[in-house]
Structure formats: structure tokens, C-alpha cells
Scaffold this active site. Structure first.
Site, PDB file in Angstrom:
ATOM      1  N   HIS A 166       0.703  -1.150   0.259  1.00  0.00           N
ATOM      2  CA  HIS A 166       0.123  -0.332  -0.076  1.00  0.00           C
ATOM      3  C   HIS A 166       0.696   0.832   0.059  1.00  0.00           C
ATOM      4  O   HIS A 166       1.563   1.382   0.803  1.00  0.00           O
ATOM      5  CB  HIS A 166      -0.955   0.011   1.168  1.00  0.00           C
ATOM      6  CG  HIS A 166      -1.758  -1.432   1.517  1.00  0.00           C
ATOM      7  ND1 HIS A 166      -2.651  -1.524   2.417  1.00  0.00           N
ATOM      8  CD2 HIS A 166      -2.035  -1.960   0.599  1.00  0.00           C
ATOM      9  CE1 HIS A 166      -2.901  -2.711   1.973  1.00  0.00           C
ATOM     10  NE2 HIS A 166      -3.188  -2.824   0.807  1.00  0.00           N
ATOM     11  N   GLU A 169       1.176   3.947   2.780  1.00  0.00           N
ATOM     12  CA  GLU A 169       2.127   3.513   4.405  1.00  0.00           C
ATOM     13  C   GLU A 169       3.801   3.823   3.898  1.00  0.00           C
ATOM     14  O   GLU A 169       4.396   2.977   4.117  1.00  0.00           O
ATOM     15  CB  GLU A 169       1.683   1.861   4.582  1.00  0.00           C
ATOM     16  CG  GLU A 169       0.335   2.257   4.564  1.00  0.00           C
ATOM     17  CD  GLU A 169      -0.487   0.420   5.150  1.00  0.00           C
ATOM     18  OE1 GLU A 169       0.805   0.124   4.899  1.00  0.00           O
ATOM     19  OE2 GLU A 169      -1.317   0.588   4.437  1.00  0.00           O
ATOM     20  N   HIS A 259       3.715  -2.940   6.819  1.00  0.00           N
ATOM     21  CA  HIS A 259       2.411  -1.917   6.240  1.00  0.00           C
ATOM     22  C   HIS A 259       2.594  -1.617   7.573  1.00  0.00           C
ATOM     23  O   HIS A 259       3.032  -0.845   8.444  1.00  0.00           O
ATOM     24  CB  HIS A 259       1.237  -2.769   6.279  1.00  0.00           C
ATOM     25  CG  HIS A 259       1.241  -3.332   5.405  1.00  0.00           C
ATOM     26  ND1 HIS A 259       0.489  -3.756   4.535  1.00  0.00           N
ATOM     27  CD2 HIS A 259       1.623  -4.596   4.892  1.00  0.00           C
ATOM     28  CE1 HIS A 259       0.433  -4.403   3.526  1.00  0.00           C
ATOM     29  NE2 HIS A 259       0.853  -5.342   4.221  1.00  0.00           N
ATOM     30  N   GLU A 335       3.134  -4.582  11.511  1.00  0.00           N
ATOM     31  CA  GLU A 335       1.568  -2.271  11.002  1.00  0.00           C
ATOM     32  C   GLU A 335       2.710  -2.062  12.439  1.00  0.00           C
ATOM     33  O   GLU A 335       2.935  -2.012  13.198  1.00  0.00           O
ATOM     34  CB  GLU A 335       0.254  -2.928  11.491  1.00  0.00           C
ATOM     35  CG  GLU A 335      -0.300  -3.852  10.829  1.00  0.00           C
ATOM     36  CD  GLU A 335      -0.918  -3.102   9.721  1.00  0.00           C
ATOM     37  OE1 GLU A 335      -0.794  -2.096   8.555  1.00  0.00           O
ATOM     38  OE2 GLU A 335      -1.239  -4.012   8.417  1.00  0.00           O
TER      39      GLU A 335
END
Length: 375
Positions: A166, A169, A259, A335
């Protein structure tokens, strides 16, 4: 007064910019997609008055709850990114800026440019410890590049690091830069030991097109790459197709797919407990990795994260779950926050590029803790 975004990863539409007290902007959607949240623009103004910037369309963005408690970042030199006064008012994101110079950049998070991406690849190559492997091209004709760090040999583990599926990010590529800084340090005992035991296959940017285009979540075709891992194609998702082919040819003993999360103000991992072949060995490896990372850095925690998948109910179109099922190995999504680490807040910088790099460095200690157990 002028507002522009005609540069690498730029994203904004100007609705109104006639007076510093009433600047109205809107974030553009990803191409061929309804996703939007990433912004990056430059404000040039000679007015000494406070500037009030209203981003008017955040209500319908990809993650509207992500704006709660969020502070935008700004920079005068495009090197140091600091947090600026930001509030969510009547479904608009209101940034208040007191200018210290005529020109200032604003962004959703510290950008990681395509130029820096290419510098990262070639700096690694210049170390003499890494090889650049060109996998093919993206839809916009950019190179899909992988770094191979270490000397392949029988018995060595195959550890994959992928980042920035993504593109908005950007903390994910900052993480990889930090990881590489340590991994390529010949004086670092952790790195030397790891490279005796393993070869690293690192894709610092899985989505170069989306990164340059200023997308939040998709590639040039408007495709979310982290939902393509079961059936990627060169027509829609060449980035995944090319990396997946390499994985199938080389093998995978561990994956860390990096991410950023818009909503949760914490660093955490999401595992593979929902894949059909999940077993006690995979659970033991996940626990060992988490416990090691908890010991090495207070930036990491395990209390907050995503809800666990029910047994056999994992979404196998996601990279970490597809890899776990395909290779029966340790496979994590890691994350980081767009906001701050609520357990260790920094009012001036929030979660930042620098902290992302340091977490990348620290993650190698957790990899070392499990490397001998991977197979």
C-alpha cells in the site's frame, strides 16, 4: 499564495486558496479506485498571518476514523518532518500553520521518494553484500527490484521482507531502510550471525507506481495488491505476480510483510492463525518472534491489534496468509501507526520516519531469535 502537488507522491486538489485564513483542499482518489487518504502538497506564501488549511472531503476517505487524534506532518527542508496542529472539525481536517519560511511541505506521513528508493537499492549494492535483482516492470514501466543480501548456500534459511504494498504507507520503506542499515553493517554481531544462517530477499517497495502517483492503497490500475496473492496477473497486478514467482522458485522460510495502520496508534503484528494448515509449530514461531521483539524494544506491543481469524477462515488473498499456507512457515504482517505510538508518545514528531527505521533495525534481533527454528 500557491499550493502545488506536481511532484513525486504529490496529492491534493485546490478548491480555494485566496486568503491564508480560508484555504480549502480535497484529497484525490487513487486512480480507478475509491480509496483515498494520502496527501502531500507544498504551500508557498509570503503572508505572516496564521494559515488555516481545511481538507474538506475526509469524511468519505478510506479510513475516516483514522483522522481522530491524527496530526499532519510538515517540513521546511523535506528531511525533518514534524507534527503540526491538526483538528477534526465538522468532518473536515483543519491544519493550522504559523509560517517560519515562505515554503513548506505537508504530508500524511513522512514521504519516501522514488529517488530515495533507487538510492537505497544502489547503496545496498555498493556495500558489496547485496545484489540487485530486476524482476520485471510495473504497469507504468518502473522497475520491480529485489535485493538479495547474503550468500545462498545449502541449509541457509530464506527470509523475505516485503514492504509498501500500500504505497501511502511510507513508514514501511523507512522500516526497510533501517533494517538494511543494520543488516549491511559488518561490525554488527546480530547481522553477521544472521547472514551466516540465512539469505534475505528484500523488496523495499512493492508498489512503485502507486508511490509516485500519490496513491494510498492501490497500483496504477487501481488494484489493492494485498488482495491479489492467490491469483495475480501481469495485466492487473504484475508487482505481486513477479515477486510471487520468485518466492515459488526460491522458497520461503519466513516472511515479514511491512505496513502502516491508519486507525490504531500502536506497533503490532498480524499472524496466520486462520490459515487451514496452521499448526503448533507455526504458533510457537509466532510467539517466539513476538516475545523477542517485546524484549528488544518498548515500541512494540501485543495488547492491541487486529481480531484473530477463526481457524480456516483466513483471507488467502493477503500476502502473509498466502505465504503461510503455501510454504507452511512463519509469516507475519507488521503494522506501524500513522499517528503515534500511544504507549510511548512524542508530541513533536509522533510516530516518525526515524522511529520506523529504528524498529526495522530492532526487528533483526527478533529474526535472530527464531532463525534456527524456522525449519
Amino acid at each position: 499564495m500557491k499550493i502545488t502537488c506536481n511532484f513525486d507522491s504529490g496529492n491534493i486538489d485546490v478548491i480555494k486558496a485566496e486568503h491564508p485564513a480560508d484555504i480549502q483542499l480535497a484529497i484525490r482518489k487513487d486512480h480507478n479506485s475509491d480509496f483515498y487518504q494520502w496527501f502531500h502538497f507544498r504551500l508557498h506564501s509570503q503572508s505572516p498571518e496564521p494559515h488555516t488549511i481545511r481538507i474538506v472531503n475526509v469524511k468519505d476517505s478510506a479510513y475516516p476514523d483514522g483522522w481522530k487524534g491524527y496530526q499532519a506532518v510538515a517540513s521546511y527542508d523535506r528531511e525533518t518532518w514534524f507534527r503540526v496542529e491538526t483538528q477534526l472539525v465538522n468532518d473536515e481536517l483543519v491544519i493550522t500553520h504559523y509560517p517560519e519560511a515562505e515554503s513548506v511541505y505537508f504530508a500524511y506521513f513522512a514521504p519516501y521518494s522514488y529517488e530515495r528508493h533507487m538510492d537505497l537499492l544502489h547503496s545496498a549494492q555498493s556495500s558489496g553484500m547485496a545484489q540487485i535483482v530486476e524482476l520485471g516492470e510495473t504497469l507504468d514501466g518502473r522497475d520491480m527490484s529485489m535485493l538479495v543480501v547474503g550468500e545462498p548456500a545449502d541449509g541457509k534459511k530464506k527470509i523475505w521482507i516485503t514492504a509498501r504494498q500500500h504505497p501511502g504507507e511510507s513508514m514501511a520503506e523507512w522500516f526497510v531502510e533501517g533494517l538494511l542499515d543494520r543488516l549491511l553493517d559488518e561490525d554488527d554481531a546480530v547481522s553477521r550471525t544472521l547472514l551466516d544462517k540465512a539469505v534475505f530477499y528484500i523488496v523495499p517497495n512493492m508498489n512503485p507506481d502507486g508511490s509516485v502517483r500519490g496513491h494510498l492503497r492501490t497500483n496504477a490500475a487501481g488494484v489493492n495488491l494485498n488482495r491479489e496473492w492467490q491469483t495475480p496477473s501481469m495485466e492487473k497486478s504484475p508487482e505481486v505476480y513477479l515477486v510471487r514467482q520468485q518466492m515459488l522458485e526460491i522458497g520461503v522460510d519466513m516472511l515479514l510483510d511491512v505496513h502502516g495502520d491508519e486507525n490504531l496508534p500502536y506497533n503490532f503484528v498480524a499472524g496466520s492463525e486462520g490459515v487451514p494448515s496452521y499448526n503448533a509449530k507455526m504458533q510457537q514461531l509466532e510467539t517466539a518472534f513476538k516475545n523477542a521483539l517485546l524484549l528488544v524494544t518498548p515500541e512494540f506491543q501485543t495488547e492491541f491489534g487486529y481480531e484473530l481469524d477463526e481457524p480456516g477462515k483466513a483471507n488467502l488473498t493477503i500476502a502473509s496468509t498466502w505465504v503461510a499456507e503455501q510454504f507452511k512457515c512463519l509469516s507475519y504482517t507488521l503494522e506501524m501507526p500513522f499517528k503515534d505510538n500511544a504507549n510511548l508518545p512524542d508530541l513533536d514528531y509522533g510516530w516518525s520516519d526515524v522511529r520506523s527505521m529504528k524498529l526495522g533495525q530492532d526487528s533483526l534481533v527478533a529474526v535472530l531469535a527464531v532463525v534456527d527454528q524456522l525449519r
